[in-house]
Write a protein that holds these residues in place. Sequence first.
Motif, PDB file in Angstrom:
ATOM      1  N   LEU A 102      34.338-109.004 -29.653  1.00 38.55           N
ATOM      2  CA  LEU A 102      35.278-108.207 -28.861  1.00 38.55           C
ATOM      3  C   LEU A 102      34.533-107.361 -27.841  1.00 38.55           C
ATOM      4  CD1 LEU A 102      37.696-106.967 -31.663  1.00 38.55           C
ATOM      5  CD2 LEU A 102      38.031-108.859 -30.079  1.00 38.55           C
ATOM      6  N   ARG A 103      35.167-107.137 -26.693  1.00 35.42           N
ATOM      7  CA  ARG A 103      34.576-106.301 -25.663  1.00 35.42           C
ATOM      8  C   ARG A 103      34.878-104.839 -25.946  1.00 35.42           C
ATOM      9  NH1 ARG A 103      36.182-107.706 -19.911  1.00 35.42           N
ATOM     10  NH2 ARG A 103      37.941-106.540 -20.667  1.00 35.42           N
ATOM     11  N   ARG A 104      34.128-103.985 -25.285  1.00 33.14           N
ATOM     12  CA  ARG A 104      34.409-102.553 -25.390  1.00 33.14           C
ATOM     13  C   ARG A 104      35.608-102.207 -24.532  1.00 33.14           C
ATOM     14  NH1 ARG A 104      29.067 -98.876 -25.485  1.00 33.14           N
ATOM     15  NH2 ARG A 104      28.132 -99.821 -27.293  1.00 33.14           N
ATOM     16  N   SER A 105      36.279-101.158 -24.916  1.00 31.00           N
ATOM     17  CA  SER A 105      37.421-100.697 -24.121  1.00 31.00           C
ATOM     18  C   SER A 105      36.901-100.075 -22.833  1.00 31.00           C
ATOM     19  CB  SER A 105      38.227 -99.654 -24.890  1.00 31.00           C
ATOM     20  OG  SER A 105      38.741-100.228 -26.053  1.00 31.00           O
ATOM     21  N   PRO A 106      37.565-100.320 -21.734  1.00 27.11           N
ATOM     22  CA  PRO A 106      37.111 -99.736 -20.464  1.00 27.11           C
ATOM     23  C   PRO A 106      37.425 -98.237 -20.408  1.00 27.11           C
ATOM     24  CG  PRO A 106      39.140-100.944 -20.134  1.00 27.11           C
ATOM     25  CD  PRO A 106      38.711-101.183 -21.564  1.00 27.11           C
ATOM     26  N   ASN A 107      36.697 -97.523 -19.571  1.00 28.30           N
ATOM     27  CA  ASN A 107      36.929 -96.106 -19.351  1.00 28.30           C
ATOM     28  C   ASN A 107      38.018 -95.986 -18.290  1.00 28.30           C
ATOM     29  OD1 ASN A 107      36.894 -93.413 -18.853  1.00 28.30           O
ATOM     30  ND2 ASN A 107      34.654 -93.257 -18.812  1.00 28.30           N
ATOM     31  N   LEU A 108      39.257 -95.885 -18.743  1.00 32.65           N
ATOM     32  CA  LEU A 108      40.394 -95.898 -17.830  1.00 32.65           C
ATOM     33  C   LEU A 108      40.445 -94.677 -16.929  1.00 32.65           C
ATOM     34  CD1 LEU A 108      43.117 -97.239 -20.270  1.00 32.65           C
ATOM     35  CD2 LEU A 108      41.791 -98.515 -18.585  1.00 32.65           C
ATOM     36  N   LEU A 109      39.952 -93.559 -17.405  1.00 25.97           N
ATOM     37  CA  LEU A 109      39.990 -92.341 -16.609  1.00 25.97           C
ATOM     38  C   LEU A 109      39.152 -92.486 -15.342  1.00 25.97           C
ATOM     39  CD1 LEU A 109      40.814 -89.378 -16.307  1.00 25.97           C
ATOM     40  CD2 LEU A 109      38.735 -88.794 -17.551  1.00 25.97           C
ATOM     41  N   LEU A 110      37.950 -92.982 -15.478  1.00 21.50           N
ATOM     42  CA  LEU A 110      37.074 -93.097 -14.310  1.00 21.50           C
ATOM     43  C   LEU A 110      37.429 -94.278 -13.426  1.00 21.50           C
ATOM     44  CD1 LEU A 110      33.635 -92.138 -15.875  1.00 21.50           C
ATOM     45  CD2 LEU A 110      35.192 -90.725 -14.549  1.00 21.50           C
ATOM     46  N   GLU A 111      38.086 -95.291 -13.996  1.00 22.88           N
ATOM     47  CA  GLU A 111      38.472 -96.434 -13.167  1.00 22.88           C
ATOM     48  C   GLU A 111      39.662 -96.095 -12.265  1.00 22.88           C
ATOM     49  OE1 GLU A 111      39.166 -99.902 -15.490  1.00 22.88           O
ATOM     50  OE2 GLU A 111      37.070-100.058 -16.114  1.00 22.88           O
TER      51      GLU A 111
END
Length: 136
Positions: A102-111
Motif C-alpha cells: 500500500l502507498r502512503r496517504s498524501p499530505n492533502l493540506l500542502l497539496e
Amino acid sequence: MHGNAHSISLLCELMRVSRSSYYDRFERVSVTSSQSEITRKLIAAFHFHKRRYGTRRLVSELADDGIQVGRQTVRTILADHGLRAIQPKSFVPKTTRTHPNLRRSPNLLLEREPARAPDEIYVSVIKYKTVTSSTL
C-alpha cells in the motif's frame, strides 16, 4: 622456589617478611602470567559479539569459560586497549502497521494550498484515552 631446600618459615624469618606476604606474592606472579590470557580472551569475546557487550555481559561471558574476573578489571583492560561498547539505538515502535504494497496517504493540506508565510496554517492532534472500569 627455595621451599625444597629450606622451610618457608625460616626463609621468611631471615628476610623479615611475613609468610602471608610470601604466599601473596607467590600467587600474584601466577595471576600476572595468566593476565595476558585473560586479556586475549576478553578482547576475542568483545569482537565476537560485534562490540555490543559491555562489562557486565563480558564478565558473564568469561565466567562461562571458567574465568573469574571482576567488572573493574574488564573495564580497565578495555580502556587500556581503547575499546568501548557500542550503545544500541533505542527502539521506537511504529504507530501504524501498513501493508508493504500500500502507498502512503498524501499530505492533502500542502497539496491543496501551500503555506505562503509563517503562522498561516496550524495543525493539531486530538488523542482520546479509553477509560475502563479498572482505571476508575
